[in-house]
Motif scaffolding. Structure first.
Motif, mmCIF file in Angstrom:
data_model
loop_
_atom_site.group_PDB
_atom_site.id
_atom_site.type_symbol
_atom_site.label_atom_id
_atom_site.label_comp_id
_atom_site.label_asym_id
_atom_site.label_seq_id
_atom_site.Cartn_x
_atom_site.Cartn_y
_atom_site.Cartn_z
ATOM 1 N N TYR A 228 9.134 13.714 7.058
ATOM 2 C CA TYR A 228 9.460 12.361 6.652
ATOM 3 C C TYR A 228 8.957 12.087 5.465
ATOM 4 O O TYR A 228 7.893 12.512 5.054
ATOM 5 C CB TYR A 228 8.553 11.498 7.749
ATOM 6 N N LEU A 229 9.727 11.401 4.690
ATOM 7 C CA LEU A 229 9.493 10.904 3.399
ATOM 8 C C LEU A 229 9.324 9.445 3.352
ATOM 9 O O LEU A 229 10.517 8.715 3.791
ATOM 10 C CB LEU A 229 10.595 11.400 2.223
ATOM 11 N N GLN A 230 8.338 8.741 2.932
ATOM 12 C CA GLN A 230 8.042 7.355 2.969
ATOM 13 C C GLN A 230 7.388 6.839 1.739
ATOM 14 O O GLN A 230 6.546 7.665 0.981
ATOM 15 C CB GLN A 230 7.185 6.965 4.362
ATOM 16 N N ARG A 231 7.480 5.501 1.592
ATOM 17 C CA ARG A 231 6.740 5.033 0.262
ATOM 18 C C ARG A 231 5.106 4.925 0.625
ATOM 19 O O ARG A 231 4.512 5.465 -0.208
ATOM 20 C CB ARG A 231 7.240 3.551 0.136
ATOM 21 N N TYR A 232 4.753 4.667 1.750
ATOM 22 C CA TYR A 232 3.328 4.606 2.406
ATOM 23 C C TYR A 232 3.171 5.573 3.387
ATOM 24 O O TYR A 232 2.777 5.043 4.733
ATOM 25 C CB TYR A 232 3.060 3.384 2.579
ATOM 26 N N PRO A 233 3.128 6.900 3.076
ATOM 27 C CA PRO A 233 2.977 7.786 4.215
ATOM 28 C C PRO A 233 1.724 7.733 5.157
ATOM 29 O O PRO A 233 1.698 8.185 6.455
ATOM 30 C CB PRO A 233 3.034 9.167 3.371
ATOM 31 N N GLN A 234 0.573 7.365 4.185
ATOM 32 C CA GLN A 234 -0.814 7.066 5.170
ATOM 33 C C GLN A 234 -0.681 6.051 6.360
ATOM 34 O O GLN A 234 -1.430 6.140 7.018
ATOM 35 C CB GLN A 234 -1.749 6.894 3.976
ATOM 36 N N ASP A 235 0.392 5.046 6.170
ATOM 37 C CA ASP A 235 0.481 3.904 6.961
ATOM 38 C C ASP A 235 1.585 4.411 8.279
ATOM 39 O O ASP A 235 1.830 3.563 9.001
ATOM 40 C CB ASP A 235 0.971 2.615 6.540
ATOM 41 N N VAL B 185 14.051 14.214 7.144
ATOM 42 C CA VAL B 185 14.593 15.877 6.821
ATOM 43 C C VAL B 185 14.576 16.608 8.085
ATOM 44 O O VAL B 185 13.651 16.830 8.666
ATOM 45 C CB VAL B 185 13.809 16.208 5.833
ATOM 46 N N GLU B 186 15.777 16.580 8.407
ATOM 47 C CA GLU B 186 16.064 17.706 9.881
ATOM 48 C C GLU B 186 16.481 19.017 9.195
ATOM 49 O O GLU B 186 17.088 19.189 8.241
ATOM 50 C CB GLU B 186 17.243 17.035 10.517
ATOM 51 N N VAL B 187 16.559 19.931 10.223
ATOM 52 C CA VAL B 187 16.722 21.282 10.297
ATOM 53 C C VAL B 187 18.176 21.284 9.866
ATOM 54 O O VAL B 187 19.030 21.770 8.785
ATOM 55 C CB VAL B 187 16.696 22.027 11.428
ATOM 56 N N SER B 188 19.168 20.763 10.514
ATOM 57 C CA SER B 188 20.823 20.472 10.377
ATOM 58 C C SER B 188 21.148 19.595 11.411
ATOM 59 O O SER B 188 20.660 18.886 12.483
ATOM 60 C CB SER B 188 21.375 21.752 10.737
ATOM 61 N N ALA B 189 22.269 18.859 10.952
ATOM 62 C CA ALA B 189 22.843 17.691 11.839
ATOM 63 C C ALA B 189 23.236 18.267 13.289
ATOM 64 O O ALA B 189 23.314 17.560 14.384
ATOM 65 C CB ALA B 189 24.154 16.990 11.219
ATOM 66 N N GLY C 61 1.846 11.376 11.450
ATOM 67 C CA GLY C 61 1.249 12.621 11.332
ATOM 68 C C GLY C 61 1.285 13.072 10.049
ATOM 69 O O GLY C 61 2.501 13.115 9.115
ATOM 70 N N GLU C 62 0.038 13.181 9.559
ATOM 71 C CA GLU C 62 -0.148 13.454 8.005
ATOM 72 C C GLU C 62 0.464 14.741 7.638
ATOM 73 O O GLU C 62 1.117 14.972 6.516
ATOM 74 C CB GLU C 62 -1.628 13.418 7.699
ATOM 75 N N ASP C 63 0.456 15.902 8.559
ATOM 76 C CA ASP C 63 1.199 17.118 8.169
ATOM 77 C C ASP C 63 2.652 16.971 7.719
ATOM 78 O O ASP C 63 3.324 17.823 7.155
ATOM 79 C CB ASP C 63 1.007 18.171 9.277
ATOM 80 N N LYS C 64 3.411 15.994 8.373
ATOM 81 C CA LYS C 64 4.885 16.077 8.209
ATOM 82 C C LYS C 64 5.322 14.879 7.397
ATOM 83 O O LYS C 64 6.562 14.589 7.350
ATOM 84 C CB LYS C 64 5.649 16.060 9.707
ATOM 85 N N THR C 65 4.626 13.832 7.125
ATOM 86 C CA THR C 65 4.782 12.573 6.239
ATOM 87 C C THR C 65 4.334 12.565 4.930
ATOM 88 O O THR C 65 3.126 12.914 4.628
ATOM 89 C CB THR C 65 4.244 11.351 7.073
ATOM 90 N N LYS C 66 5.218 12.735 4.017
ATOM 91 C CA LYS C 66 4.959 12.855 2.501
ATOM 92 C C LYS C 66 5.377 11.705 1.723
ATOM 93 O O LYS C 66 6.293 10.781 2.349
ATOM 94 C CB LYS C 66 5.574 14.150 2.048
ATOM 95 N N ASP C 67 4.937 11.457 0.479
ATOM 96 C CA ASP C 67 5.294 10.562 -0.164
ATOM 97 C C ASP C 67 6.578 10.883 -0.796
ATOM 98 O O ASP C 67 6.833 11.894 -1.568
ATOM 99 C CB ASP C 67 4.366 10.028 -1.315
ATOM 100 N N GLU C 68 7.508 9.687 -0.852
ATOM 101 C CA GLU C 68 8.963 9.983 -1.344
ATOM 102 C C GLU C 68 8.919 10.172 -2.608
ATOM 103 O O GLU C 68 9.743 10.523 -3.324
ATOM 104 C CB GLU C 68 9.713 8.768 -0.722
ATOM 105 N N LYS C 69 7.994 9.493 -3.415
ATOM 106 C CA LYS C 69 8.137 9.697 -5.022
ATOM 107 C C LYS C 69 7.626 11.056 -5.331
ATOM 108 O O LYS C 69 7.927 11.310 -6.587
ATOM 109 C CB LYS C 69 6.995 8.486 -5.679
ATOM 110 N N ASP C 70 7.121 11.842 -4.463
ATOM 111 C CA ASP C 70 6.669 13.228 -4.968
ATOM 112 C C ASP C 70 7.876 14.295 -4.831
ATOM 113 O O ASP C 70 7.491 15.391 -4.902
ATOM 114 C CB ASP C 70 5.249 13.603 -4.245
ATOM 115 N N HIS C 71 8.987 13.804 -4.264
ATOM 116 C CA HIS C 71 9.967 14.870 -3.644
ATOM 117 C C HIS C 71 11.395 14.456 -4.207
ATOM 118 O O HIS C 71 11.722 13.332 -4.438
ATOM 119 C CB HIS C 71 10.180 14.903 -2.274
ATOM 120 N N THR C 72 12.094 15.466 -4.972
ATOM 121 C CA THR C 72 13.483 15.125 -5.404
ATOM 122 C C THR C 72 14.296 15.455 -4.464
ATOM 123 O O THR C 72 14.104 16.475 -3.493
ATOM 124 C CB THR C 72 13.432 15.821 -6.833
#
Length: 98
Positions: free
Chosen positions: A68-75, A54-58, A79-90
């Motif tokens: 960043y949205l990923q399936r396994y953000p812990q892996d 997810v970026e500010v703009s192209a 960076g934990e502050d910018k990496t979230k679980d994709e199943k938690d965001h629409t």
């Protein structure tokens, strides 16, 4: 929230022909489910890791991504502050931010 989003998805690095799909996606779809929609739309078999960036703009690609949205953000190692679980965001969580 209005109807579905109409998204033009293009694969970077493709030309002659460009590889694109037009997808009608409900705003309430999680990025995890959107990943599966992309798998079906492009005929993929889920054989590679993926990240939604997810970026500010192209036009401001020089700036670091907001999220960043990923399936396994812990892996991710991103960076934990910018990496979230994709199943938690629409899609609406990201596309309709004020």
């Amino acid at each position: 929230m209005a109807g579905n989003y109409l998204l033009l998805v293009s694969l970077s690095g493709t030309h002659n022909p460009n590889i694109t799909r037009i997808l009608s996606i409900p705003p309430t779809l999680t990025f995890s489910k959107f990943h599966f929609v992309l798998q079906i739309a492009f005929g993929w078999t889920e054989s590679h890791m993926h990240t939604f960036r997810v970026e500010v703009s192209a036009t401001e690609a020089w700036q670091p991504p907001l999220l960043y949205l990923q399936r396994y953000p812990q892996d991710s190692g991103l960076g934990e502050d910018k990496t979230k679980d994709e199943k938690d965001h629409t899609l609406a969580d990201i596309l309709e931010k004020e």
